[in-house]
Design an enzyme around this catalytic site. Structure first.
Site, PDB file in Angstrom:
ATOM      1  N   SER A 230      55.775  34.821  21.324  1.00 10.25           N
ATOM      2  CA  SER A 230      56.456  35.767  22.189  1.00 10.25           C
ATOM      3  C   SER A 230      57.004  35.076  23.443  1.00 10.25           C
ATOM      4  CB  SER A 230      55.505  36.913  22.546  1.00 10.25           C
ATOM      5  OG  SER A 230      56.177  37.946  23.206  1.00 10.25           O
TER       6      SER A 230
ATOM      7  N   HIS B  96      54.078  42.634  16.391  1.00  7.50           N
ATOM      8  CA  HIS B  96      54.147  41.594  17.415  1.00  7.50           C
ATOM      9  C   HIS B  96      52.781  40.976  17.708  1.00  7.50           C
ATOM     10  CE1 HIS B  96      56.793  39.736  20.375  1.00  7.50           C
ATOM     11  NE2 HIS B  96      55.840  39.834  21.279  1.00  7.50           N
TER      12      HIS B  96
END
Length: 416
Positions: free
Chosen positions: A188, A392
């Site tokens: 990320s 995620h």
């Protein structure tokens, strides 16, 4: 050392989502409890909530070191090193550099048993593993002059993380190991700062042998979830907090630590609300986040950052470009000498890159990842996780992330 999570403030809105299957990771947790039931570490189910990253690593029998370095602009960063795996040291070990996500720390690469967590798997595969902590998180709250109690400490976004923290950390690792380059793994924000660093300091391409980007973030036009609702107000919230003298986002408090440990425990009636809130943030996936391990995860993450850093992502959502922090007209003129923030140049990312992405990731949406892939001049691998739902957070905490992601990263690194 525990890091509180203010996410629980929003948990009430998540209860409408379906609960995940029960006892998904009983085997994992039973092994954890069996390993430590007779140790001095503690007999509670949540022994890891009270331990630092080095303590967690040592608890599993791995060698661990703590290192400190100072950036050009005076921030003192702490790094954690696993110099080798359980089989012992070996000569000429390649270096693996792991960069964490937004509101994360070095702890997020060890949030599982050694057979499943990326840091341990790399160490056991023969890598010298270095875990970064960028400014403002739990482990990097010091400066040669500034005090974190002062808002001036927090006057940074991920622009500064990319320009100062990551290069300084890589240089420190190379100086300590004598290696010529590192294998870089980012998750990320750990990918965002990589793209920005290479745009601004392209000489660092020569210091990265290959880069594995998990849940890669550059463009965010198609992001989903609460971030889309909050993004239009992020600049105003940033301004209000700045006027109030607040520069830190999600600071640790004993009250919130207590809330998480009490109400996110798997035995608590509110546990499903905590669990489902993660889906609300990151995208659906009922199988991967270990429910029994959740209180330990939430005791370490979020690990804190600046308000500007979070707001910078809101700006990406609204702008449809990958650019530097937007300080407003006057601020941009002062910072950049132009009315709008400069854009980062992804064509300067010449190190070999492997992208690893999931189909139900709301923050690294597949359409945005495809746009990033088209912008990279040396895309060596574009790997979609072979699972219908993979969000995620699964890249760091997923029960089967070793199978769906990490083994492919090891294969990717082995080619360079």
């Amino acid at each position: 050392m525990k890091t509180a999570t203010a996410w629980v403030v929003f948990l009430g809105i998540a209860g409408v989502l379906s609960a995940p299957p029960a006892n998904v990771v009983d085997e994992v947790m039973s092994r954890l409890r069996a390993k430590y039931v007779s140790s001095d570490i503690g007999k509670s189910d949540h022994w890891g909530a009270n331990m630092t990253t080095p303590e967690l690593i040592a608890a599993f029998g791995y060698p661990v070191e703590t290192h400190h370095l100072t950036t050009e602009d005076g921030y003192i960063l702490e790094m954690h090193r696993i110099p080798h795996g359980l089989s012992g040291p070996s000569e000429n070990r390649p270096v693996a550099f792991l960069e964490h996500c937004l509101l994360c720390s070095s702890a997020d690469y060890i949030m599982n048993v050694p057979e499943k967590a990326l840091a341990y798997k790399l160490a056991d595969a023969g890598y010298d593993v270095w875990l970064s902590n960028m400014r403002g998180n739990t482990y990097s709250r010091n400066h040669v002059e500034l005090d974190p109690e002062d808002i001036s400490f927090w006057q940074f976004s991920w622009d500064e993380l990319a320009y100062y923290d990551v290069p300084a950390s890589i240089d420190y690792v190379l100086s300590m190991t004598g290696a010529d380059d590192v294998y870089y793994a980012g998750w990320s924000m750990g990918t965002t700062v990589f793209w920005a660093m290479m745009s601004e300091r392209p000489e660092y391409n020569q210091k990265v042998r290959a880069m594995a980007a998990m849940a890669p973030v550059a463009f965010m036009s198609n992001a989903e979830g609460p971030i889309m609702s909050l993004a239009p107000y992020s600049d105003n919230l940033d301004l209000i907090l700045s006027l109030l003298g607040v520069g830190e986002f999600l600071p640790s408090t004993d009250l919130l630590d207590y809330f998480v440990e009490t109400y996110c425990d798997m035995e608590a009636v509110s546990a499903d609300v905590c669990y489902n809130f993660l889906f609300l943030l990151a995208g659906p996936d009922p199988d991967e986040i270990p429910k029994e391990f959740l209180p330990i995860i939430l005791a370490h993450t979020p690990a804190g950052t600046s308000v500007h850093t979070v707001n910078h992502y809101g700006q990406l959502v609204m702008s449809d470009v990958f650019g530097k922090y937007d300080y407003g007209l006057i601020g941009n003129l002062n910072h950049y000498g132009q009315s709008t923030p400069p854009l980062y140049n992804l064509s300067k990312v010449t190190a070999p890159v492997g992208l690893f992405w999931g189909s139900t990731d709301w923050l690294a949406d597949p359409t945005d990842v495809a746009r990033l892939a088209d912008s990279l001049p040396n895309l060596a691998l574009n790997h979609k996780v072979d699972k219908e739902q993979f969000n995620h957070l699964d890249f760091g905490w997923g029960i089967h992330a070793d199978e769906y992601v990490y083994r492919h990263i090891l294969d990717f690194f082995a080619n360079y």
